[in-house]
Design a protein around this motif. Structure first.
Motif, PDB file in Angstrom:
ATOM      1  N   LYS A   1       0.763  -1.218  -0.055  1.00 36.27           N
ATOM      2  CA  LYS A   1      -0.111   0.054  -0.090  1.00 36.27           C
ATOM      3  C   LYS A   1       0.854   1.393   0.177  1.00 36.27           C
ATOM      4  N   GLU A   2       2.234   1.040   0.142  1.00 38.58           N
ATOM      5  CA  GLU A   2       2.910   2.266   0.159  1.00 38.58           C
ATOM      6  C   GLU A   2       3.154   2.936  -1.074  1.00 38.58           C
ATOM      7  N   TRP A   3       2.875   2.310  -2.183  1.00 39.81           N
ATOM      8  CA  TRP A   3       2.869   2.698  -3.591  1.00 39.81           C
ATOM      9  C   TRP A   3       1.527   3.544  -3.789  1.00 39.81           C
ATOM     10  N   ARG A   4       0.475   3.414  -3.014  1.00 39.22           N
ATOM     11  CA  ARG A   4      -0.845   3.877  -3.592  1.00 39.22           C
ATOM     12  C   ARG A   4      -0.733   5.523  -3.503  1.00 39.22           C
ATOM     13  N   PRO A   5      -0.032   6.193  -2.476  1.00 35.49           N
ATOM     14  CA  PRO A   5      -0.091   7.649  -2.719  1.00 35.49           C
ATOM     15  C   PRO A   5       0.582   8.313  -3.952  1.00 35.49           C
ATOM     16  N   ILE A   6       1.565   7.485  -4.192  1.00 41.94           N
ATOM     17  CA  ILE A   6       2.432   7.971  -5.353  1.00 41.94           C
ATOM     18  C   ILE A   6       1.763   7.471  -6.671  1.00 41.94           C
ATOM     19  N   LEU A   7       1.109   6.553  -6.751  1.00 36.81           N
ATOM     20  CA  LEU A   7       0.359   6.109  -7.700  1.00 36.81           C
ATOM     21  C   LEU A   7      -0.821   7.198  -8.128  1.00 36.81           C
ATOM     22  N   ARG A   8      -1.467   7.875  -6.871  1.00 33.97           N
ATOM     23  CA  ARG A   8      -2.509   8.502  -7.213  1.00 33.97           C
ATOM     24  C   ARG A   8      -2.009  10.006  -7.804  1.00 33.97           C
ATOM     25  N   ALA A   9      -0.769  10.089  -7.913  1.00 33.94           N
ATOM     26  CA  ALA A   9      -0.090  11.236  -8.607  1.00 33.94           C
ATOM     27  C   ALA A   9      -0.158  11.326  -9.987  1.00 33.94           C
ATOM     28  N   LEU A  10      -0.067  10.005 -10.545  1.00 36.43           N
ATOM     29  CA  LEU A  10      -0.330   9.637 -11.790  1.00 36.43           C
ATOM     30  C   LEU A  10      -1.331  10.168 -12.682  1.00 36.43           C
ATOM     31  N   PRO A  11      -1.358  10.621 -13.699  1.00 39.43           N
ATOM     32  CA  PRO A  11      -2.411  11.155 -14.520  1.00 39.43           C
ATOM     33  C   PRO A  11      -3.334   9.904 -15.195  1.00 39.43           C
TER      34      PRO A  11
END
Length: 424
Positions: free
Chosen positions: A262-272
């Motif tokens: 789940k640590e990747w989820r905040p970063i993923l949400r930045a992707l268009p």
């Protein structure tokens, strides 16, 4: 570690990992790209069908029929935010048929954050040669390190991206490769409890196993289309360095835990979000996998009995046997290729009465199978419609020759490539 050793590690890792990921990444989002050289299927396999530099090199893996690093897109040699050239990794939306333009939903993260997150998710060990790229870069976020748990240095890379989760290329990326082309020890593809789809593969950097480098891979796509893509090797670089340990450091379970964290989820949400664009096609009915298979098999000589067949958009292959041994035949059908005509059909090309240009080549195979010969006929019509066909004296490019010559003659290959059936 001395500065000299660390510099050497960084250079080896960047060069090796970068080469593989760039091979995969250059043209994944281009419909009908060219061919990728040795070692790449489902992950790399549908990449580089559009542009080919040479006749012999271009047919090395038609639709990428090996299996190596499956990173989807990026730019080789792009400067990392961390200060050095880094391995290319998927950029947001690169695996769709269109471009990415819709802003993401979360804040952006720098390269240092991705590197730190990757290292915190790995077991205890020492890290060197850290490189990365943040979410604001056009080429998309990534992190890569050389990891040493005391059992030997190993390259590990991870990238993030976003695609249309229902796109056909997602399904292709999530399917295990055909063993006719790609040896591997294990492969699984399944849906997780949250609806995400996950591919886990234990394979080899080189299909012919000419080096001891193993390549293990995890590729996850969430229901929203977020991608987490990780690879590891049992060497400090994907290419150019000897194996430093028997196996890559992370088990299959650990690879799964890494990409599903789940640590990747905040970063993923930045992707268009990916935005589709129409894909230019001369005649979809002529370049679909089933149509190509149907046409190819109908044009084969009666003596060539088909034992294995596979078709996909723009590409198909069959394994035939005329009683003298297995013989692989593969074909690529590409509309709108006029822009490479000058490169591929200049010196030595024959021009037929209808304006079709033909180039032929007979030489050794390109994937290391002992004694394998490859016979190729490459054609392009006046409107840029290209048909490229090749036959081998083995049922696979990765295994030793099973016969003296391919099952099809050069005359037969030319007749198939120039047939009007491809335009029907």
């Amino acid at each position: 570690m001395s500065g000299t050793d660390e510099d050497r590690d960084r250079e080896a890792f960047v060069d090796g990992l970068g080469e593989a990921l760039q091979i995969a990444g250059e043209t994944f989002n281009v419909a009908g790209g060219p061919l990728v050289d040795g070692g790449v299927v489902r992950g790399r396999r549908r990449l580089r069908r559009r542009r080919a530099a040479t006749v012999t090199g271009s047919f090395a893996a038609l639709a990428a029929v090996g299996f190596g690093a499956s990173y989807a897109a990026g730019a080789f040699g792009a400067e990392a935010e961390h200060g050095s050239p880094v391995a290319a990794q998927p950029r947001p939306g690169s695996t769709t048929q269109g471009k990415t333009s819709t802003p993401g939903e979360g804040p952006h993260f720098p390269a240092s954050h991705l590197i730190k997150t990757l290292e915190e998710l790995l077991p205890d060990g020492k890290f060197s040669s850290e490189s990365g790229r943040g979410t604001e870069g056009e080429l998309g976020p990534l992190a890569s390190v050389v990891f040493d748990d005391g059992k030997g240095k190993a390259a590990i890379g991870l990238s993030l991206g976003r695609v249309d989760p229902e796109g056909t290329r997602v399904a292709e990326q999530l399917a295990c490769p055909e063993k006719d082309y790609t040896p591997y020890d294990s492969c699984s593809s399944k849906k997780l409890a949250d609806g995400s789809r996950l591919l886990l593969l234990r394979g080899y950097e080189y299909p012919d196993k000419r080096a001891d480098t193993k390549w293990w891979h995890a590729y996850m796509v969430t229901p929203e289309g977020f991608i987490v893509d990780a690879s590891e090797w049992n060497a400090p670089a994907e290419k150019g360095e000897p194996a430093s340990r028997d196996e890559p450091p992370l088990s299959t379970a650990q690879l799964k835990a890494l990409v599903t964290s789940k640590e990747w989820r905040p970063i993923l949400r930045a992707l268009p979000k990916p935005q589709d664009e129409p894909v230019q096609s001369l005649a979809p009915q002529a370049t679909g996998g089933e149509t190509i298979l149907k046409n190819l098999t109908s044009l084969l000589p009666k003596s060539a009995k088909v034992s294995t067949r596979q078709g996909e958009d723009g590409f198909a292959y069959v394994v035939v046997n005329d009683g003298k041994g297995a013989s692989l035949v593969q074909i690529n059908v590409q509309p709108n290729m006029s822009d490479v005509e000058g490169e591929l059909f200049s010196s030595g090309a024959q021009t037929l009465p209808d304006g079709t240009k033909v180039v032929t080549h007979q030489g050794p195979g390109e994937k290391g199978g002992q004694g394998v010969a490859m016979w190729t006929v490459d054609t392009i019509r006046k409107d840029g419609f290209r048909v490229l066909i090749s036959a081998f004296n083995s049922g696979s490019q990765n295994t030793p020759a099973t016969r003296t010559t391919p099952a099809l003659t050069m005359t037969q290959l030319k007749a198939i490539a120039t047939s009007e059936r491809w335009r029907g």
